[in-house]
Write a protein that holds these residues in place. Structure first.
Motif, PDB file in Angstrom:
ATOM      1  N   GLU A  50      23.117 -20.866  37.038  1.00 17.23           N
ATOM      2  CA  GLU A  50      23.517 -20.800  35.630  1.00 17.23           C
ATOM      3  C   GLU A  50      24.019 -19.424  35.196  1.00 17.23           C
ATOM      4  O   GLU A  50      24.812 -19.322  34.257  1.00 17.23           O
ATOM      5  CB  GLU A  50      22.326 -21.209  34.748  1.00 17.23           C
ATOM      6  CG  GLU A  50      21.298 -20.112  34.418  1.00 17.23           C
ATOM      7  CD  GLU A  50      20.587 -19.528  35.630  1.00 17.23           C
ATOM      8  OE1 GLU A  50      20.539 -20.204  36.680  1.00 17.23           O
ATOM      9  OE2 GLU A  50      20.090 -18.388  35.557  1.00 17.23           O
ATOM     10  N   LYS A  78      13.437 -25.576  39.451  1.00 16.46           N
ATOM     11  CA  LYS A  78      12.856 -24.705  40.471  1.00 16.46           C
ATOM     12  C   LYS A  78      11.455 -25.187  40.836  1.00 16.46           C
ATOM     13  O   LYS A  78      10.794 -25.830  40.016  1.00 16.46           O
ATOM     14  CB  LYS A  78      12.734 -23.272  39.911  1.00 16.46           C
ATOM     15  CG  LYS A  78      14.043 -22.531  39.770  1.00 16.46           C
ATOM     16  CD  LYS A  78      13.797 -21.115  39.259  1.00 16.46           C
ATOM     17  CE  LYS A  78      15.101 -20.352  39.087  1.00 16.46           C
ATOM     18  NZ  LYS A  78      15.793 -20.085  40.350  1.00 16.46           N
ATOM     19  N   ASP A 107      14.556 -18.979  33.135  1.00 14.36           N
ATOM     20  CA  ASP A 107      15.352 -19.818  34.037  1.00 14.36           C
ATOM     21  C   ASP A 107      14.441 -20.787  34.791  1.00 14.36           C
ATOM     22  O   ASP A 107      13.838 -20.430  35.794  1.00 14.36           O
ATOM     23  CB  ASP A 107      16.127 -18.934  35.024  1.00 14.36           C
ATOM     24  CG  ASP A 107      16.997 -19.747  35.973  1.00 14.36           C
ATOM     25  OD1 ASP A 107      17.195 -20.958  35.717  1.00 14.36           O
ATOM     26  OD2 ASP A 107      17.469 -19.168  36.978  1.00 14.36           O
ATOM     27  N   GLY A 158      18.937 -15.203  44.486  1.00 13.54           N
ATOM     28  CA  GLY A 158      17.824 -14.924  45.388  1.00 13.54           C
ATOM     29  C   GLY A 158      18.358 -14.395  46.717  1.00 13.54           C
ATOM     30  O   GLY A 158      17.687 -13.619  47.404  1.00 13.54           O
ATOM     31  N   ASP A 199      14.732 -12.991  34.108  1.00 11.06           N
ATOM     32  CA  ASP A 199      16.122 -13.339  34.418  1.00 11.06           C
ATOM     33  C   ASP A 199      17.094 -12.837  33.340  1.00 11.06           C
ATOM     34  O   ASP A 199      18.285 -13.114  33.406  1.00 11.06           O
ATOM     35  CB  ASP A 199      16.237 -14.862  34.608  1.00 11.06           C
ATOM     36  CG  ASP A 199      17.323 -15.233  35.590  1.00 11.06           C
ATOM     37  OD1 ASP A 199      17.752 -14.367  36.369  1.00 11.06           O
ATOM     38  OD2 ASP A 199      17.747 -16.408  35.564  1.00 11.06           O
ATOM     39  N   ASP A 228      20.884 -24.667  38.482  1.00  8.59           N
ATOM     40  CA  ASP A 228      20.153 -23.418  38.691  1.00  8.59           C
ATOM     41  C   ASP A 228      21.104 -22.254  38.997  1.00  8.59           C
ATOM     42  O   ASP A 228      20.684 -21.107  39.028  1.00  8.59           O
ATOM     43  CB  ASP A 228      19.141 -23.610  39.826  1.00  8.59           C
ATOM     44  CG  ASP A 228      18.081 -22.518  39.845  1.00  8.59           C
ATOM     45  OD1 ASP A 228      17.978 -21.768  38.845  1.00  8.59           O
ATOM     46  OD2 ASP A 228      17.351 -22.433  40.853  1.00  8.59           O
TER      47      ASP A 228
HETATM   48  N1  BES Z   1      17.840 -16.291  38.459  1.00 14.16           N
HETATM   49  C1  BES Z   1      18.130 -16.863  39.704  1.00 14.16           C
HETATM   50  C2  BES Z   1      18.222 -15.843  40.833  1.00 14.16           C
HETATM   51  C3  BES Z   1      16.926 -15.204  41.240  1.00 14.16           C
HETATM   52  C4  BES Z   1      16.127 -15.799  42.196  1.00 14.16           C
HETATM   53  C5  BES Z   1      16.553 -13.982  40.732  1.00 14.16           C
HETATM   54  C6  BES Z   1      14.944 -15.196  42.581  1.00 14.16           C
HETATM   55  C7  BES Z   1      15.391 -13.377  41.134  1.00 14.16           C
HETATM   56  C8  BES Z   1      14.575 -13.980  42.061  1.00 14.16           C
HETATM   57  C9  BES Z   1      19.462 -17.608  39.650  1.00 14.16           C
HETATM   58  O1  BES Z   1      19.788 -18.177  38.427  1.00 14.16           O
HETATM   59  C10 BES Z   1      19.365 -18.727  40.633  1.00 14.16           C
HETATM   60  O2  BES Z   1      18.564 -19.591  40.426  1.00 14.16           O
HETATM   61  N2  BES Z   1      20.163 -18.649  41.688  1.00 14.16           N
HETATM   62  C11 BES Z   1      20.140 -19.640  42.703  1.00 14.16           C
HETATM   63  C12 BES Z   1      21.568 -19.969  43.053  1.00 14.16           C
HETATM   64  C13 BES Z   1      21.710 -21.219  43.897  1.00 14.16           C
HETATM   65  C14 BES Z   1      21.304 -22.429  43.112  1.00 14.16           C
HETATM   66  C15 BES Z   1      23.145 -21.314  44.328  1.00 14.16           C
HETATM   67  C16 BES Z   1      19.392 -19.058  43.894  1.00 14.16           C
HETATM   68  O3  BES Z   1      19.453 -17.839  44.100  1.00 14.16           O
HETATM   69  O4  BES Z   1      18.695 -19.790  44.578  1.00 14.16           O
END
Ligand code: BES
Ligand code: MN
Ligand code: ZN
Length: 482
Positions: A331, A259, A252, A360, A270, A329
């Motif tokens: 996703e 990111k 991801d 997160g 992920d 993000d």
């Molecule tokens: N895979 C991430 C979530 C994640 C973040 C898992 C850190 C483990 C550690 C997910 O796809 C993501 O990016 N979520 C975003 C959502 C936001 C854009 C609404 C997030 O958590 O920032």
């Protein structure tokens, strides 16, 4: 790791480290008592005392492992004590570990499970590790009064340990190695356990109308895959199944909503939700569970590219509901939207549990030792929490207030894919809820628990944990078999 259960009288092989489980207040004799008297060892949980070349025994070393109060000693205590024993001697240069002091057959089997889980290591890419840094213990002898019974009790636990190792391997693999097609290939190999496995490619998913899942993978040169794993162990092969759905984002980057560079390498993890679902199906087949179960994995890679999906795009999901993308993000929920809908539509399951490293924000809410549980069904949520408690996998129920739905209202589509920062894990769950109709459903946000750096339990080395396999395996065993 070889495991054997032996009687107390069995000879101690050369080059054996003996770990003696000691309860609080339990007296030792002779030179061991002298060593204890010269230390602060009391038998309290977590304590160890290393005695080199102890006199009057064939052991090369003796490690006393504190196990706390004897009447509070249970399966988990046995696993943790054995895991600490292993940790204490794994790099000693000795080849055999003998664990003494647990008479009960079932607890002895749990001790063996503790060693199996603690000795997991992902070292296939280390080519230069010096021999004297590698673990040397290759065999564990567990002393018990009932070796046959312990071996019998250990069979299902060995299936569990195999499944956890399978998942930890998947989660640990780097993203250049484990992309969706390779993930699917490794799952397909589980047919040897008796699982039925179907792999759908992009053309099949397109024909099904999975515009939400496919959008996420469209910027990647790696083809997206949907894997369906089936275990039909119930007496009635046509009985309604239980179902598990996993987020499998093999990497991801965030996509066009890229990111930051720091820590992005962690996003190989992920796919942890899909990894756990695959591991769960592995253990159900491994122990021939009397249940019909389905696992659905949504496997994609989220990349920035000239062909990537964009913020502003409107997607049509398999359900027919439209989604405005505001952040590429977010996703995981797009992948799960189609995977959940497909699973429900095709299998009409008793319930669906999805697992996903989704937000997160769940780490901000719950820290590193608790996953979030979101559910539309109180009974299912209670069962999950009870199973999690029994297996010592941290899980906490989270609210899903209807009012927060307005955060994912879109000006031009049925919904948008994020509701902004406030309550980020909750609005993600509310989004998923729109794709499960009235089927009892729970969503486990495991972004907090799929991996640990550093680990906080002796049975899980740093890195991939395999979180969720144990609790779901127990849920199935206690509530849905026979
Ligand atoms: N895979 C991430 C979530 C994640 C973040 C898992 C850190 C483990 C550690 C997910 O796809 C993501 O990016 N979520 C975003 C959502 C936001 C854009 C609404 C997030 O958590 O920032
Ligand atoms: Mn993301
Ligand atoms: Zn993600």
């Amino acid at each position: 790791m070889d495991i054997e259960f032996v009687a107390a009288g069995a000879a101690i092989p050369a080059r054996t480290a003996v770990a003696r489980i000691v309860f609080e207040g339990e007296a030792q004799e002779g030179p061991v008592a002298q060593a204890v008297a010269a230390s602060r060892f009391t038998g309290a949980k977590g304590q160890t005392l290393d005695i080199l070349a102890p006199q009057g025994t064939d052991a090369a070393r003796l490690v006393l492992v504190g196990a706390g109060k004897k009447d509070a000693f249970n399966a988990l205590g046995a696993e943790h004590a054995a895991a600490s024993a292993y940790a204490g001697v794994k790099a000693s240069g000795l080849e055999t570990l003998r664990i003494e002091g647990i008479a009960d057959a079932d607890l002895a089997a749990h001790a063996a499970l503790g060693v199996r889980l603690a000795s997991y290591r992902f070292d296939k890419y280390r080519t230069k590790e010096p021999a004297d840094k590698k673990p040397s213990i290759a065999k564990t002898l567990v002393v018990t009064d009932a070796a046959d019974a312990a071996l019998g009790a250990f069979a299902d636990m060995a299936a569990l340990a195999n499944a956890v190792s399978f998942t930890r391997d998947l989660v640990s693999e780097p993203p250049n190695v484990l992309f969706p097609v390779e993930f699917a290939r490794r799952v397909k190999a589980l047919e040897s356990l008796g699982l039925e496995i179907e792999v759908l490619g992009e053309a099949e998913m397109k024909a099904l109308g999975m515009g939400s899942l496919l959008a996420v993978g469209q910027g990647s040169i790696r083809e997206s895959q949907l894997v369906v794993i089936r275990w039909n162990g119930a007496a009635d092969k046509s009985a309604q199944p239980v179902a598990f759905v996993g987020k499998g984002v093999c990497f991801d980057t965030g996509g066009i909503s890229l990111k930051p560079a720091d820590g992005m390498e962690d996003m190989k993890w992920d796919m942890g939700g899909a990894g756990t679902v695959a591991g769960l199906m592995h253990v159900l087949a491994g122990r021939k569970a009397k249940v019909n179960a389905v696992g659905v994995l949504g496997l994609v890679e989220n990349m920035p590219d000239g062909n990537s999906y964009r913020p502003g795009d409107v997607l049509t999901s398999m359900s027919g509901q439209t989604i405005e993308v505001v952040n590429t993000d977010a996703e995981g929920r797009l992948v799960l939207a189609d995977a959940l809908w497909y699973c429900n539509d095709r299998f009409k399951p008793k319930f669906m549990v999805d697992l996903a490293t989704l937000t997160g924000a769940i780490i901000i809410s719950l820290g590193n030792d608790l996953a979030g549980c979101f559910s539309n069904d109180d009974a299912l949520a209670e069962d999950l929490l009870a199973a999690a408690r029994a297996e010592d996998e941290g899980l906490w129920r989270m609210p899903m207030p209807d009012a927060y739905n307005k955060q994912i209202d879109s000006m031009i589509a049925d919904m948008k894919n994020t509701g902004g920062r406030p309550g980020g894990s909750i609005t993600a769950a509310l989004f998923l809820k729109r794709f499960v109709k009235d089927t009892p459903w729970a969503h486990l946000d495991i972004a907090s628990t799929a991996w640990k750096k550093p680990s906080t339990v002796p049975t899980s080395p740093d890195g991939a944990t395999g979180y969720g396999i144990r609790l779901l395996n127990r849920l199935v065993r206690d509530k849905y078999e026979g």
